[in-house]
Design a protein around this motif. Structure first.
Motif, PDB file in Angstrom:
ATOM      1  N   LEU A 181     -38.355  10.027 -55.441  1.00  0.00           N
ATOM      2  CA  LEU A 181     -37.184   9.634 -56.224  1.00  0.00           C
ATOM      3  C   LEU A 181     -37.593   8.864 -57.472  1.00  0.00           C
ATOM      4  N   ARG A 182     -38.606   8.010 -57.345  1.00  0.00           N
ATOM      5  CA  ARG A 182     -39.078   7.252 -58.504  1.00  0.00           C
ATOM      6  C   ARG A 182     -39.763   8.176 -59.505  1.00  0.00           C
ATOM      7  N   ALA A 183     -40.494   9.187 -58.982  1.00  0.00           N
ATOM      8  CA  ALA A 183     -41.150  10.129 -59.887  1.00  0.00           C
ATOM      9  C   ALA A 183     -40.142  10.993 -60.631  1.00  0.00           C
ATOM     10  N   ARG A 184     -39.038  11.356 -59.976  1.00  0.00           N
ATOM     11  CA  ARG A 184     -37.994  12.152 -60.619  1.00  0.00           C
ATOM     12  C   ARG A 184     -37.074  11.306 -61.510  1.00  0.00           C
ATOM     13  N   ARG A 185     -37.269   9.986 -61.467  1.00  0.00           N
ATOM     14  CA  ARG A 185     -36.467   9.032 -62.238  1.00  0.00           C
ATOM     15  C   ARG A 185     -34.999   9.027 -61.800  1.00  0.00           C
ATOM     16  N   TRP A 186     -34.793   9.227 -60.503  1.00  0.00           N
ATOM     17  CA  TRP A 186     -33.466   9.048 -59.928  1.00  0.00           C
ATOM     18  C   TRP A 186     -33.374   7.595 -59.457  1.00  0.00           C
ATOM     19  N   ASP A 187     -33.170   6.720 -60.421  1.00  0.00           N
ATOM     20  CA  ASP A 187     -33.295   5.283 -60.165  1.00  0.00           C
ATOM     21  C   ASP A 187     -32.258   4.758 -59.188  1.00  0.00           C
ATOM     22  N   ARG A 188     -31.019   5.268 -59.247  1.00  0.00           N
ATOM     23  CA  ARG A 188     -29.986   4.755 -58.355  1.00  0.00           C
ATOM     24  C   ARG A 188     -30.309   5.085 -56.897  1.00  0.00           C
ATOM     25  N   LEU A 189     -30.671   6.329 -56.636  1.00  0.00           N
ATOM     26  CA  LEU A 189     -31.040   6.714 -55.278  1.00  0.00           C
ATOM     27  C   LEU A 189     -32.300   5.983 -54.825  1.00  0.00           C
ATOM     28  N   HIS A 190     -33.229   5.788 -55.756  1.00  0.00           N
ATOM     29  CA  HIS A 190     -34.451   5.059 -55.402  1.00  0.00           C
ATOM     30  C   HIS A 190     -34.137   3.621 -55.028  1.00  0.00           C
ATOM     31  N   SER A 191     -33.228   2.981 -55.740  1.00  0.00           N
ATOM     32  CA  SER A 191     -32.862   1.592 -55.431  1.00  0.00           C
ATOM     33  C   SER A 191     -32.190   1.491 -54.067  1.00  0.00           C
ATOM     34  N   ILE A 192     -31.320   2.458 -53.759  1.00  0.00           N
ATOM     35  CA  ILE A 192     -30.649   2.446 -52.455  1.00  0.00           C
ATOM     36  C   ILE A 192     -31.657   2.626 -51.329  1.00  0.00           C
ATOM     37  N   SER A 193     -32.546   3.603 -51.481  1.00  0.00           N
ATOM     38  CA  SER A 193     -33.560   3.840 -50.456  1.00  0.00           C
ATOM     39  C   SER A 193     -34.483   2.647 -50.295  1.00  0.00           C
ATOM     40  N   LEU A 194     -34.850   2.022 -51.405  1.00  0.00           N
ATOM     41  CA  LEU A 194     -35.738   0.867 -51.343  1.00  0.00           C
ATOM     42  C   LEU A 194     -35.054  -0.321 -50.684  1.00  0.00           C
ATOM     43  N   SER A 195     -33.757  -0.497 -50.933  1.00  0.00           N
ATOM     44  CA  SER A 195     -33.017  -1.596 -50.312  1.00  0.00           C
ATOM     45  C   SER A 195     -32.939  -1.424 -48.799  1.00  0.00           C
ATOM     46  N   VAL A 196     -32.693  -0.204 -48.361  1.00  0.00           N
ATOM     47  CA  VAL A 196     -32.637   0.056 -46.918  1.00  0.00           C
ATOM     48  C   VAL A 196     -33.987  -0.215 -46.274  1.00  0.00           C
ATOM     49  N   ARG A 197     -35.055   0.213 -46.915  1.00  0.00           N
ATOM     50  CA  ARG A 197     -36.384  -0.010 -46.359  1.00  0.00           C
ATOM     51  C   ARG A 197     -36.729  -1.490 -46.313  1.00  0.00           C
ATOM     52  N   ARG A 198     -36.272  -2.256 -47.310  1.00  0.00           N
ATOM     53  CA  ARG A 198     -36.544  -3.688 -47.289  1.00  0.00           C
ATOM     54  C   ARG A 198     -35.775  -4.390 -46.181  1.00  0.00           C
ATOM     55  N   THR A 213     -41.427   6.482 -47.175  1.00  0.00           N
ATOM     56  CA  THR A 213     -42.004   6.023 -48.441  1.00  0.00           C
ATOM     57  C   THR A 213     -42.314   7.189 -49.371  1.00  0.00           C
ATOM     58  N   TRP A 214     -42.574   8.369 -48.794  1.00  0.00           N
ATOM     59  CA  TRP A 214     -42.809   9.545 -49.623  1.00  0.00           C
ATOM     60  C   TRP A 214     -41.556   9.926 -50.404  1.00  0.00           C
ATOM     61  N   MET A 215     -40.382   9.790 -49.767  1.00  0.00           N
ATOM     62  CA  MET A 215     -39.140  10.075 -50.472  1.00  0.00           C
ATOM     63  C   MET A 215     -38.888   9.056 -51.572  1.00  0.00           C
ATOM     64  N   CYS A 216     -39.197   7.783 -51.294  1.00  0.00           N
ATOM     65  CA  CYS A 216     -39.048   6.760 -52.341  1.00  0.00           C
ATOM     66  C   CYS A 216     -39.932   7.079 -53.542  1.00  0.00           C
ATOM     67  N   ALA A 217     -41.165   7.481 -53.267  1.00  0.00           N
ATOM     68  CA  ALA A 217     -42.065   7.831 -54.368  1.00  0.00           C
ATOM     69  C   ALA A 217     -41.561   9.052 -55.128  1.00  0.00           C
TER      70      ALA A 217
END
Length: 734
Positions: free
Chosen positions: A333-350, A327-331
């Motif tokens: 990626l979201r803070a850096r505004r790397w939205d595509r990588l954040h969406s991929i990471s969030l999908s895997v976690r879900r 979750t730290w990496m997701c946060a």
């Protein structure tokens, strides 16, 4: 026996090296269970593994300095020294077992220097003849030094003083203006969240990251005023009914900060260390493979070497994948505004439901077992409990017996949803009643709930009564009240009584098992004496005690009324005398008689007070007096007696949570956390959401962010922690 000694002498280093590697695997796999409330057996195993991992590695390094084997065996065995340095670097899932480990980071720093010099000495002494092994060993030594240094870095950054400096330097100087744009704030999707019926666990976890500085501030006794966007976020979670989940996930993040490498592994230095370690391990494998044909290595030692190289690679890859999917990496990626990588990471976690599996509190609270029962089996348990405790006390190991047999003294129950809602309702009542004065809200310890009954006297609130005595008095009063209450039908219709018993028993559990979670002072022997008195009385004795106290109260009230009447007559006699300017003889005799009667009433009242004190040799008598008053209120037709009792217990729960030592909340996170910590953070969050729109709140928030107190940090360690609020909100600050 001689054969065993000879076998150990020949294979001691090989066995211990493999044991060291096994301990690292164990710590990586099972250290995360500390987030939940676990039993004494796995907790003891983790403690032993944490201690033995360092002890064994240091012992082997010292043993290698005096290696007396053949040259080929010496080269292979001493080639393992850099891997032991990597083992000393520890795993990402655990850097400290307790808060004291974070405070001892200078000792670990000295150990880094000493052990690195020791490894260099061993390699120079035994491996210097092979250039291939020297290169491989040098790479692993640098990797081990970086890993061990990273552990010290994490220990230093997890110190409470370091966290306070972090909040003052990096989290406070932000959001200096109120003009943030809606789409660039930390809650860009909050409009969508409002339209949804229920927030998912991942959305709650994102909110926990964004509101994390507030939680950190409370843990280190640092008032961190929430910004406007953070206040809106808290209100959103209150509206959606996910405030409990938010607090639970914030506590899991706080556990990561205090006891793992989460502070450092997502920084640029942490990424460099992981990349270098993987390259060093892969290069070492090929270099060792090429040296096999040039040297006559022992077959068993070669196999052990391959196991160490392969094990180091697997541990590093598992840790790397865990960090990338955390979750730290997701946060970040979201803070850096790397939205595509954040969406991929969030999908895997879900898909794997990571937020639900690893970030939720256990949901159970401890319950104190009272030494009284009616069944034969429970009598046997009580007899065994008393006999075992007496024997342990005789041999001076009472504390150890208590820790090894917690089921004899306490149990745990799962908090129901209804209990959470009622506790939340009582906290809302406290927040509304304080009128925006937070110090007044934290001063409530049951007095606010009792204000519904005008003239109700609480015997536990008298002068000289500490908080632990108040808990005991109300605990026994609650048990007596429920045992003697005649409203059986009301007790069967709702579960308020069950919730009251759970909260009261939990407070007793804290008093007996977790005294550090209560305000000082706490008397250790007070509970045992009161419990013994209650058991000795029994139900019939309780009834007699309540009746005696009622009789005493009636006699006391009658004397007070009579004394007031006599004092009124006395004043009238003197006023008449002053008006007439003359006092007749019979009036003087009457006045003297009144004086004598008043003195007699004072003497009788003193005797009654002394008699009451003789009865009040324990808090049980105060509990009986309080139970009698509660029964009288119920007999008068008061319908909210149980609701008032619940309010008293919730107020005492909040009072204990706020007035105990701040370090106690942080220390308890190592064993799963306590419900008092959740209530503490919950009440603060509700207070912020309730008054965030008030002018005085907005003014204080603006003053807080307008005048930061800079803290010098020449090392720059604290600037690299990726708390998402910092980077994201700096981008919207003008």
């Amino acid at each position: 026996m001689a054969g065993v000694v000879l076998l150990w002498s020949d294979w001691e280093v090989q066995i211990l090296v493999l044991v060291s590697f096994t301990l690292q695997v164990f710590l990586l796999a099972f250290a995360r269970i500390r987030r939940r409330d676990i039993s004494v057996v796995p907790r003891t195993l983790l403690w032993l593994a944490y201690l033995l991992a360092d002890i064994i590695a240091i012992y082997i390094l010292g043993h290698m300095s005096f290696c007396g084997k053949s040259h080929e065996q010496e080269q292979t065995v001493t080639f393992w020294a850099p891997f032991l340095l990597v083992h000393l670097g520890g795993q990402d899932t655990i850097t400290a077992y307790s808060m004291e480990d974070n405070q001892l980071w200078p000792r670990q720093l000295l150990s880094v220097l000493v052990q690195t010099v020791g490894v260099a000495y061993v390699l120079y002494k035994y491996v210097a003849g092979s250039s291939t092994l020297v290169t491989a060993a040098a790479l692993m030594t640098v990797a081990g030094f970086l890993k061990y240094g990273e552990r010290v870095w994490a220990l230093k950054s997890s110190n409470l003083d370091s966290i306070r400096k972090l909040l003052d330097e990096d989290e406070k100087p932000r959001m200096k203006k109120e003009g943030e744009r809606e789409g660039e704030g930390p809650y860009r999707p909050r409009a969508q969240w409002r339209r949804e019926g229920r927030l998912g666990s991942d959305e709650v976890l994102q909110g926990a990251h964004d509101l994390f500085p507030i939680c950190m501030g409370q843990m280190v006794d640092y008032k961190f005023w929430p910004s406007r966007l953070q206040s809106e976020a808290i209100k959103l979670f209150v509206e959606k009914g996910r405030l409990y989940e938010l607090i639970e996930m914030q506590l899991s993040l706080m556990h990561d900060v205090l006891y793992t490498k989460a502070v450092v592994i997502h920084s640029w230095c942490g990424c460099f260390i992981r990349a270098f370690s993987l390259v060093a391990i892969i290069t070492t494998f090929f270099l060792f493979q090429s040296s096999i044909g040039k040297n006559d290595f022992n077959r068993v030692n070669a196999i052990v070497t391959y196991m160490l190289i392969a094990g180091a690679f697997l541990l590093e890859m598992i840790a790397l994948l865990g960090a990338m999917g955390s979750t730290w990496m997701c946060a970040l990626l979201r803070a850096r505004r790397w939205d595509r990588l954040h969406s991929i990471s969030l999908s895997v976690r879900r898909c794997i439901k990571a937020a639900d599996r690893s970030r939720r509190w256990s949901g159970s609270i401890g319950q104190h077992k009272l030494l009284i029962s009616t069944s034969s089996k429970e009598h046997e348990d009580v007899r065994g409990k008393s006999l075992g405790t007496s024997t342990a006390w005789l041999f001076g190991c009472k504390g150890l017996w208590h820790k090894l047999h917690p089921f004899l003294f306490s149990r745990s129950v799962v908090i129901s949803r209804n209990m959470k809602e009622l506790v939340l309702k009582e906290i809302l009542r406290m927040v509304s009643a304080c009128g925006g004065k937070e110090d007044i809200m934290w001063s409530y310890n049951g007095n606010l709930a009792l204000q519904r009954w005008h003239g109700f006297e609480d015997p536990t609130s008298r002068a000289g009564y500490n908080f632990d005595g108040r808990i005991l008095g109300w605990y026994f009063a609650t048990k007596m009240f429920f045992s003697l209450s005649y409203r059986v039908e009301a007790r069967q219709q709702d579960d308020v009584e069950e919730i009251i018993e759970s909260v009261s028993s939990y407070m007793m559990f804290l008093l007996v098992e977790r005294p550090h979670m209560l305000p000082s002072p706490v008397s250790p022997g007070l509970c045992a004496n009161a419990e013994a008195t209650y058991v000795r009385l029994g139900l019939s004795g309780v009834k007699d005690l309540i009746e005696r106290i009622r009789e005493h109260s009636r006699r006391r009230e009658a004397l007070l009324r009579r004394r007031k009447h006599m004092e009124t007559l006395y004043r009238n006699q003197h006023m008449d005398g002053l008006e007439e300017r003359s006092i007749r003889r019979e009036e003087l005799d009457t006045t003297n008689e009144l004086d004598r009667r008043i003195e007699e009433l004072y003497r009788r009242e003193d005797l009654l007070e002394q008699d009451r004190r003789r009865e009040d040799r324990s808090v049980v008598s105060h509990g009986a007096e309080l139970a009698g008053r509660l029964l009288d209120m119920e007999a008068r037709g008061e319908r909210e007696v149980r609701q008032v009792v619940l309010g008293v217990w919730v107020e005492m729960l909040c009072y204990a949570a706020h007035h105990c030592n701040r370090d106690s909340h942080a220390r308890q996170l190592n064993t799963g956390g306590e419900f008092t910590t959740i209530v503490w953070l919950l009440s603060a969050a509700i207070f912020n959401s309730r008054y965030c729109d008030q002018p005085w709140f907005v003014e204080r928030m603006q003053d807080f962010f307008r005048s930061p107190l800079p803290v010098q940090d020449k090392s720059g360690w604290f600037r690299r922690i990726p708390f998402c609020c910092r980077q994201r909100e700096r981008s919207v600050t003008v």
